[in-house]
Motif scaffolding. Sequence first.
Motif, PDB file in Angstrom:
ATOM      1  N   LYS A   1      63.296  -2.907  52.096  1.00 33.29           N
ATOM      2  CA  LYS A   1      64.760  -2.973  52.146  1.00 33.29           C
ATOM      3  C   LYS A   1      65.269  -4.332  51.643  1.00 33.29           C
ATOM      4  O   LYS A   1      66.273  -4.392  50.929  1.00 33.29           O
ATOM      5  N   TYR A   2      64.582  -5.395  52.041  1.00 34.62           N
ATOM      6  CA  TYR A   2      64.967  -6.712  51.507  1.00 34.62           C
ATOM      7  C   TYR A   2      64.791  -6.731  49.985  1.00 34.62           C
ATOM      8  O   TYR A   2      65.624  -7.261  49.249  1.00 34.62           O
TER       9      TYR A   2
ATOM     10  N   LEU B   1      62.118 -13.526  57.921  1.00 36.48           N
ATOM     11  CA  LEU B   1      63.302 -12.747  58.328  1.00 36.48           C
ATOM     12  C   LEU B   1      62.880 -11.466  59.054  1.00 36.48           C
ATOM     13  O   LEU B   1      63.582 -10.988  59.957  1.00 36.48           O
ATOM     14  N   ILE B   2      61.748 -10.921  58.687  1.00 36.15           N
ATOM     15  CA  ILE B   2      61.270  -9.685  59.309  1.00 36.15           C
ATOM     16  C   ILE B   2      60.654  -9.972  60.685  1.00 36.15           C
ATOM     17  O   ILE B   2      60.757  -9.173  61.600  1.00 36.15           O
ATOM     18  N   VAL B   3      60.057 -11.136  60.823  1.00 38.17           N
ATOM     19  CA  VAL B   3      59.322 -11.442  62.054  1.00 38.17           C
ATOM     20  C   VAL B   3      60.227 -11.985  63.164  1.00 38.17           C
ATOM     21  O   VAL B   3      60.049 -11.655  64.337  1.00 38.17           O
ATOM     22  N   CYS B   4      61.210 -12.815  62.797  1.00 38.10           N
ATOM     23  CA  CYS B   4      61.924 -13.610  63.809  1.00 38.10           C
ATOM     24  C   CYS B   4      63.313 -13.098  64.147  1.00 38.10           C
ATOM     25  O   CYS B   4      64.200 -13.087  63.278  1.00 38.10           O
ATOM     26  N   ASP B   5      63.537 -12.766  65.402  1.00 33.43           N
ATOM     27  CA  ASP B   5      64.886 -12.780  65.951  1.00 33.43           C
ATOM     28  C   ASP B   5      65.208 -14.240  66.307  1.00 33.43           C
ATOM     29  O   ASP B   5      64.289 -15.060  66.432  1.00 33.43           O
TER      30      ASP B   5
ATOM     31  N   LYS C   1      55.945 -14.452  68.029  1.00 33.35           N
ATOM     32  CA  LYS C   1      55.894 -13.250  67.224  1.00 33.35           C
ATOM     33  C   LYS C   1      54.791 -13.261  66.177  1.00 33.35           C
ATOM     34  O   LYS C   1      54.313 -12.211  65.769  1.00 33.35           O
TER      35      LYS C   1
ATOM     36  N   MET D   1      53.943  -3.520  67.365  1.00 29.92           N
ATOM     37  CA  MET D   1      54.653  -4.769  67.079  1.00 29.92           C
ATOM     38  C   MET D   1      56.148  -4.533  66.900  1.00 29.92           C
ATOM     39  O   MET D   1      56.557  -3.509  66.370  1.00 29.92           O
ATOM     40  N   GLN D   2      56.925  -5.487  67.353  1.00 32.52           N
ATOM     41  CA  GLN D   2      58.371  -5.377  67.265  1.00 32.52           C
ATOM     42  C   GLN D   2      58.844  -6.387  66.227  1.00 32.52           C
ATOM     43  O   GLN D   2      58.577  -7.572  66.354  1.00 32.52           O
ATOM     44  N   PHE D   3      59.519  -5.889  65.213  1.00 32.49           N
ATOM     45  CA  PHE D   3      60.040  -6.812  64.208  1.00 32.49           C
ATOM     46  C   PHE D   3      61.499  -7.147  64.518  1.00 32.49           C
ATOM     47  O   PHE D   3      62.068  -6.626  65.484  1.00 32.49           O
ATOM     48  N   SER D   4      62.085  -8.026  63.706  1.00 32.32           N
ATOM     49  CA  SER D   4      63.423  -8.536  64.036  1.00 32.32           C
ATOM     50  C   SER D   4      64.469  -7.427  63.987  1.00 32.32           C
ATOM     51  O   SER D   4      64.412  -6.533  63.152  1.00 32.32           O
ATOM     52  N   LYS D   5      65.450  -7.529  64.864  1.00 35.14           N
ATOM     53  CA  LYS D   5      66.527  -6.540  64.905  1.00 35.14           C
ATOM     54  C   LYS D   5      67.252  -6.473  63.565  1.00 35.14           C
ATOM     55  O   LYS D   5      67.649  -5.413  63.115  1.00 35.14           O
ATOM     56  N   ARG D   6      67.436  -7.627  62.943  1.00 34.32           N
ATOM     57  CA  ARG D   6      68.176  -7.629  61.670  1.00 34.32           C
ATOM     58  C   ARG D   6      67.503  -6.738  60.636  1.00 34.32           C
ATOM     59  O   ARG D   6      68.174  -6.138  59.813  1.00 34.32           O
ATOM     60  N   SER D   7      66.176  -6.647  60.718  1.00 30.04           N
ATOM     61  CA  SER D   7      65.448  -5.903  59.692  1.00 30.04           C
ATOM     62  C   SER D   7      65.648  -4.400  59.853  1.00 30.04           C
ATOM     63  O   SER D   7      65.602  -3.661  58.872  1.00 30.04           O
ATOM     64  N   TYR D   8      65.858  -3.954  61.107  1.00 32.40           N
ATOM     65  CA  TYR D   8      66.138  -2.528  61.311  1.00 32.40           C
ATOM     66  C   TYR D   8      67.583  -2.214  60.938  1.00 32.40           C
ATOM     67  O   TYR D   8      67.879  -1.146  60.398  1.00 32.40           O
ATOM     68  N   VAL D   9      68.490  -3.157  61.231  1.00 27.95           N
ATOM     69  CA  VAL D   9      69.915  -2.975  60.904  1.00 27.95           C
ATOM     70  C   VAL D   9      70.126  -2.992  59.389  1.00 27.95           C
ATOM     71  O   VAL D   9      70.980  -2.287  58.849  1.00 27.95           O
TER      72      VAL D   9
ATOM     73  N   ASN E   1      49.539  -9.144  70.687  1.00 31.13           N
ATOM     74  CA  ASN E   1      50.314  -8.236  69.841  1.00 31.13           C
ATOM     75  C   ASN E   1      51.116  -8.981  68.772  1.00 31.13           C
ATOM     76  O   ASN E   1      52.323  -8.797  68.635  1.00 31.13           O
TER      77      ASN E   1
ATOM     78  N   LEU F   1      60.164  -2.262  56.057  1.00 34.99           N
ATOM     79  CA  LEU F   1      61.273  -3.202  56.265  1.00 34.99           C
ATOM     80  C   LEU F   1      61.373  -4.164  55.083  1.00 34.99           C
ATOM     81  O   LEU F   1      62.471  -4.452  54.585  1.00 34.99           O
TER      82      LEU F   1
END
Lengths: 395, 395
Positions: free
Chosen positions: A260-261, A106-110, A164, B1-9, A195, A257
């Motif tokens: 938070k989960y 969930l953290i890695v994938c959009d 990712k 590294m960019q993690f999933s948008k859901r994780s920031y929201v 990356n 992140l």
Amino acid sequence: MQFSKRSYVLPASPIRKLEPYLEEALSRGVKVYPLHIGQPDVETPKGYFEALKAYNGKVLSYGRSQGELKLIDKIVEYYNNIKIPLERKDVLITNGGSEALHYAMLIVCDPGDEVIIPEPFYPSYAAFIASALGNIVPITTKAEDGFHLPAKDEIAKLITSRTKAILISNPGNPTGIVYSREELESLADIAIQNNLIIIADEVYREFVYMDSPYTSLGHIDRIRDRVVIVDSISKRYSACGARIGCLVSKNEEFMSLALKYCQSRGCPPLLEQLGAAALYDTPISYIRKVNKEYRERRDILFEGLKSIPGVICKQPDGAFYIMAKLPVLDAEKFVIWMLQDFALDDETISAAPGEGFYATPGLGKSEIRMSYALQKEDLKKAVRILAEALSVYPG
Amino acid sequence: MQFSKRSYVLPASPIRKLEPYLEEALSRGVKVYPLHIGQPDVETPKGYFEALKAYNGKVLSYGRSQGELKLIDKIVEYYNNIKIPLERKDVLITNGGSEALHYAMLIVCDPGDEVIIPEPFYPSYAAFIASALGNIVPITTKAEDGFHLPAKDEIAKLITSRTKAILISNPGNPTGIVYSREELESLADIAIQNNLIIIADEVYREFVYMDSPYTSLGHIDRIRDRVVIVDSISKRYSACGARIGCLVSKNEEFMSLALKYCQSRGCPPLLEQLGAAALYDTPISYIRKVNKEYRERRDILFEGLKSIPGVICKQPDGAFYIMAKLPVLDAEKFVIWMLQDFALDDETISAAPGEGFYATPGLGKSEIRMSYALQKEDLKKAVRILAEALSVYPG
């Protein structure tokens, strides 16, 4: 009503989905050797149960979202001992390795993002990635190559703008592969160049049967901020029913992140964590004894399978599974037939059909995963039953 | 590294996020009354611990993905007793009510789908919906209306082509609302007219302080295939640390999808389920006694808060929280100040800042949620501390 697309895509567990047939066989009085599931029959160290019994609190209260410090400190100490230096903040306790993997995906994938995974792989990976709306990009590995990874260039060809992460199981479920230092360094190169995060499911770390030293991804210092290790007490201490695992990473953003989960679900079970903490005090002799036992079991199952005409498999170097190709067109039908219609002296076996361990359509249809987490005598019987079943199978 | 948008929201838990300040206050030797969390101090029935101690298996093995039959049978019996007829197949055991809610949101929401929720709501709902990439459409409710729902037409206006579900907490966390039969019938009408699922978080079902009978969504027969009940032993039996909850539904498609999620994570913890099964044998007198105790606690906290100038709240009819509006601009800053800079006789309180309980931007900023899961004497002290803190607060 229409439910989410991800939920229809989410695969049923190939390990669990034949359990109704198994239960039905048992209800008919047939003895079934459960080779479908990685359920060790080794005794759980008594310290676990003693820790639970020693709890004298009156109120079974919430714990910390990160997990109990007592357990986290034991895990930090364990990792420091295997030369992976950690601090408390680098560890989050989870409901088994499964929750750790689910959160990692969930953290890695959009949606539409890609995770590269060597196949065959542990089928729950596909469920967690489906849940995150990601896609698996498989690196197909084969028994004839010892399930080793292809050259770095071959793997690099799989990278796209949506890649990712790379996810590996080391030692590997279901293949028993133990990746060499060189293979891991290649993955490290790819991760740095593109990356990426590398998620290493290392729950079978103690189950390595080679003389050469085991390399964890945590040992490769140049990618220390790119590695997420998923760990669990389930196999190490034969405590699958406790459901205690963890996420380990030096990547602070990933961990913030993940926290938070972890907060959203309150905490992991409290008493199970006290039991787990006690398990980390188990003498190393326990692990050595278990390792020796499993090595012998591996030899029995592997040699047994090799002696059956038409069965193709590779000697696993770690974990406690063998992925075997059978001389049948549809291994799932064959396993169901063994449970429903076949018995040798009122005994039969269960196994996990191979197709669910692959992302590439069509692969694995003739394969099964067999666990050797059973007594040696039982494994010998299981081989005899499989040989007999294959020789009379009408399918 | 960019993690999933859901994780920031994904929101940090407003209940948990101030815990570092709390731990810091404790380390300074300040006594903190923990009103931020719904952690009952009532004793867990001894049957729980006895069941764990009675376990004499040698191997702590995986259980069923659906949960142990012993516990499922107790839950079926419990529901049949409260006139919600169930069968085994209608129950899936989960890692607390939290996992049940997380799975329910993953099953309900495709990205961009909407879930209608009365606000203020339990903040983890927002995390689970963010995880599923859904959106919350809030029904704003207010203390001055007793947090009751608006008329059916007003709710119906919120429906769009993306609406998939209505999610309620009944009795309500954090408001203490207990919905009337008429309100639930209105939701049933809306669900039928718009082909929606209703998810009812009923974990506080035993904490109702009215004389009129409690209505569960499970009591409304005409929507029996549209209702998913989330339940837990955490509050009912003061066993938050066990992390045992369940999904209950007569919707077979929902349950078959939910089973796949359950399979992907193996099983819930085994011993905790045996303990939970024993809890369902707790005599009804325990529940009655606890209910009476909480009613008295509610009265103490509510009357106390009413007596503080500028504090606005409504007497809750259920659960064990009060959502209170304070005469401060920023309740989060105020709570941090209470933990960092204020003490009365070396004692202070923690509370959960209100903003995280709302989806509508700007709402709840002056509010806090206080739990009355504490001893009566402690609640009296907490009220005195809050009154004094408000009177000297420089913010």
